[in-house]
Design an enzyme around this catalytic site. Structure first.
Site, PDB file in Angstrom:
ATOM      1  N   ASN A 290     -34.606  -9.176 -14.311  1.00 27.20           N
ATOM      2  CA  ASN A 290     -33.612  -9.183 -15.274  1.00 27.20           C
ATOM      3  C   ASN A 290     -33.642  -9.205 -16.839  1.00 27.20           C
ATOM      4  OD1 ASN A 290     -31.215  -9.436 -13.687  1.00 27.20           O
ATOM      5  ND2 ASN A 290     -31.882 -11.490 -12.897  1.00 27.20           N
TER       6      ASN A 290
ATOM      7  N   HIS B  55     -25.342  -5.563 -13.247  1.00 29.16           N
ATOM      8  CA  HIS B  55     -25.630  -6.771 -12.408  1.00 29.16           C
ATOM      9  C   HIS B  55     -25.380  -7.711 -13.353  1.00 29.16           C
ATOM     10  CE1 HIS B  55     -27.529  -9.553  -9.622  1.00 29.16           C
ATOM     11  NE2 HIS B  55     -28.612  -9.893 -10.151  1.00 29.16           N
TER      12      HIS B  55
HETATM   13  O1  TXD Z   1     -30.710  -9.040  -8.003  1.00 35.26           O
HETATM   14  C1  TXD Z   1     -31.575  -9.024  -8.788  1.00 35.26           C
HETATM   15  N1  TXD Z   1     -32.022  -7.826  -9.397  1.00 35.26           N
HETATM   16  C2  TXD Z   1     -32.310 -10.309  -8.877  1.00 35.26           C
HETATM   17  C3  TXD Z   1     -33.148 -10.518 -10.402  1.00 35.26           C
HETATM   18  C4  TXD Z   1     -32.126 -11.489  -8.199  1.00 35.26           C
HETATM   19  C5  TXD Z   1     -32.753 -12.604  -8.134  1.00 35.26           C
HETATM   20  C6  TXD Z   1     -33.783 -12.803  -9.279  1.00 35.26           C
HETATM   21  N2  TXD Z   1     -33.926 -11.700 -10.115  1.00 35.26           N
HETATM   22  C7  TXD Z   1     -34.998 -11.555 -11.093  1.00 35.26           C
HETATM   23  O2  TXD Z   1     -36.245 -11.105 -10.521  1.00 35.26           O
HETATM   24  C8  TXD Z   1     -35.275 -12.853 -12.060  1.00 35.26           C
HETATM   25  O3  TXD Z   1     -34.478 -13.168 -12.935  1.00 35.26           O
HETATM   26  C9  TXD Z   1     -36.450 -12.400 -12.639  1.00 35.26           C
HETATM   27  O4  TXD Z   1     -36.664 -11.872 -13.653  1.00 35.26           O
HETATM   28  C10 TXD Z   1     -37.376 -11.543 -11.439  1.00 35.26           C
HETATM   29  C11 TXD Z   1     -38.397 -12.258 -10.440  1.00 35.26           C
HETATM   30  O5  TXD Z   1     -37.620 -13.458  -9.950  1.00 35.26           O
HETATM   31  P1  TXD Z   1     -38.744 -14.513  -9.191  1.00 35.26           P
HETATM   32  O6  TXD Z   1     -37.798 -15.424  -8.620  1.00 35.26           O
HETATM   33  O7  TXD Z   1     -39.750 -13.815  -8.315  1.00 35.26           O
HETATM   34  O8  TXD Z   1     -39.646 -15.112 -10.311  1.00 35.26           O
HETATM   35  P2  TXD Z   1     -41.142 -15.861 -10.352  1.00 35.26           P
HETATM   36  O9  TXD Z   1     -41.102 -16.633  -9.058  1.00 35.26           O
HETATM   37  O10 TXD Z   1     -40.927 -16.432 -11.715  1.00 35.26           O
HETATM   38  O11 TXD Z   1     -42.156 -14.460 -10.247  1.00 35.26           O
HETATM   39  C12 TXD Z   1     -42.262 -13.591 -11.324  1.00 35.26           C
HETATM   40  C13 TXD Z   1     -43.767 -13.117 -11.375  1.00 35.26           C
HETATM   41  C14 TXD Z   1     -44.526 -14.803 -11.796  1.00 35.26           C
HETATM   42  O12 TXD Z   1     -45.340 -14.933 -10.766  1.00 35.26           O
HETATM   43  C15 TXD Z   1     -45.010 -14.122 -13.180  1.00 35.26           C
HETATM   44  O13 TXD Z   1     -46.522 -14.509 -13.421  1.00 35.26           O
HETATM   45  C16 TXD Z   1     -45.004 -12.451 -12.905  1.00 35.26           C
HETATM   46  O14 TXD Z   1     -43.887 -12.202 -12.541  1.00 35.26           O
HETATM   47  N3  TXD Z   1     -45.468 -11.822 -14.128  1.00 35.26           N
HETATM   48  C17 TXD Z   1     -45.989 -10.723 -14.181  1.00 35.26           C
HETATM   49  N4  TXD Z   1     -46.550  -9.842 -13.270  1.00 35.26           N
HETATM   50  C18 TXD Z   1     -47.341  -8.890 -13.279  1.00 35.26           C
HETATM   51  N5  TXD Z   1     -47.575  -8.410 -14.645  1.00 35.26           N
HETATM   52  C19 TXD Z   1     -46.901  -9.012 -15.703  1.00 35.26           C
HETATM   53  N6  TXD Z   1     -47.001  -8.507 -17.079  1.00 35.26           N
HETATM   54  C20 TXD Z   1     -46.287 -10.353 -15.498  1.00 35.26           C
HETATM   55  N7  TXD Z   1     -45.515 -11.295 -16.270  1.00 35.26           N
HETATM   56  C21 TXD Z   1     -45.092 -12.122 -15.477  1.00 35.26           C
END
Ligand code: TXD
Length: 314
Positions: free
Chosen positions: A124, A179
């Site tokens: 998001n 969204h």
């Molecule tokens: O309908 C939709 N599109 C959505 C979107 C519905 C629900 C959640 N939505 C969004 O998905 C939410 O607002 C977040 O922006 C994302 C991911 O949600 P999630 O619940 O999976 O978040 P987490 O558990 O915090 O996981 C995100 C991971 C976390 O482990 C971080 O360390 C990692 O992203 N992260 C990265 N990974 C790779 N590369 C980079 N640079 C990075 N930075 C953070």
């Protein structure tokens, strides 16, 4: 021998982990769970735990946990959940400052390591993130979609089924637009086994369902203290299956519109056919004038967010 698909999950948090489990369960392909170096041990642990789950279920799927982009080399599908989720009181737009640099970095690395992948952006604020990923990676529009409409439609579907006390299996309900809180649940195309819901529910009840669908994400954030993840992961799975299995399902996804619905030059939730070619077609449905106006309003919100993105350097 059938080619094994390689599915890269960028962000191995709540959605990434649950999606990996669903992919393993359905044996759709091998999974690469990727996260930042600080979480490498945790992600490798998650991958091993999942492989052991496969040992119990007899699923011959490889799951690798990594913080090295080289492991994503040649991936067929990428699902991007990297970034912060919402906390209670935050809007999706509040995440732009943290998540924009992340999506830019991911786009650069994806272009180097898996230039042929079909990409599903989830992070998001969704519409801005998917647009920025495509702009930065220069992947063709047909290979970059945003996941939101499938989830919002599931929420709408559930509310309709509960309001009628009918089976969820018979409800067909679709949500278009960005969204955000001005997404557009389509009353004119929602049915119970072909019967328009306007014939089954009163206008005040329908308006209440629309409002609750729009607040669906926020309700979950209030309850969980973070974003939803089971239904978002299942929504991603539906898109991956349609692509890898060439199902050609009609799914509402954020796709790049070029004149469809009278709107041009941005990513917006519209019904698309997903098959081997990625977004094979955007389907233009005849809308009620009120829905048309709501879609234009929603597109306007996405445009304002895009203006903000352009002002953020990087
Ligand atoms: O309908 C939709 N599109 C959505 C979107 C519905 C629900 C959640 N939505 C969004 O998905 C939410 O607002 C977040 O922006 C994302 C991911 O949600 P999630 O619940 O999976 O978040 P987490 O558990 O915090 O996981 C995100 C991971 C976390 O482990 C971080 O360390 C990692 O992203 N992260 C990265 N990974 C790779 N590369 C980079 N640079 C990075 N930075 C953070």
């Amino acid at each position: 021998m059938m080619r094994r698909h390689k599915i890269g999950l960028i962000g191995a948090g709540n959605i990434g982990g649950e999606l990996a489990r669903l992919i393993l369960h359905g044996q759709l392909g091998d999974v690469v769970l990727f996260d930042v170096p600080a979480k490498e041990a945790q992600v490798r642990g998650k991958a091993l735990d999942l492989e052991q789950c496969g040992a119990l279920g007899g699923q011959d799927v490889r799951v690798v946990g990594t913080s090295n982009w080289k492991d994503l080399n040649g991936a067929h599908v990428l699902v991007i959940t990297a970034g912060l989720p919402r906390k209670p009181g935050q809007s999706r737009e509040d995440l732009i400052v943290t998540n924009l640099p992340i999506i830019r970095e991911v786009a650069d690395r994806a272009r180097d390591e898996c230039p042929d992948a079909f990409v599903i952006v989830v992070s998001n604020p969704l519409d801005a993130m998917v647009s920025e990923f495509q702009r930065r990676s220069r992947f063709p529009h047909c290979r970059v979609v945003g996941m939101a409409g499938v989830l919002d439609s599931a929420r709408f579907t559930l509310l309709v089924a509960r309001a009628l006390g009918c089976s969820i299996k018979d409800v067909r309900a679709m949500v278009l637009g960005g969204h955000g809180d001005d997404m557009v649940p389509l009353l004119s195309h929602s049915t119970v086994n072909g019967v328009p819901i306007r014939q089954l529910l009163s206008e005040p009840v329908l308006l209440d369902l629309v409002a609750r669908t729009r607040q669906g994400g926020g309700e979950l954030v209030q309850l969980l203290g973070t974003s939803a993840y089971y239904a978002p992961a299942a929504s991603c799975l539906a898109i991956i299956e349609s692509y890898l299995l060439d199902e050609r399902r009609l799914l509402p996804c954020a796709a790049y519109v070029e004149g469809e619905y009278g709107i041009s030059g941005l990513y917006l939730g519209v019904p698309v056919v997903i098959g081997t070619g990625g977004v094979e077609r955007i389907v233009t449905l005849p809308l009620h004038p009120e829905e048309e106006a709501m879609l234009e309003h929603s597109a306007q919100s996405v445009r304002s967010m895009m203006d903000l993105v352009e002002r953020l350097p990087g």
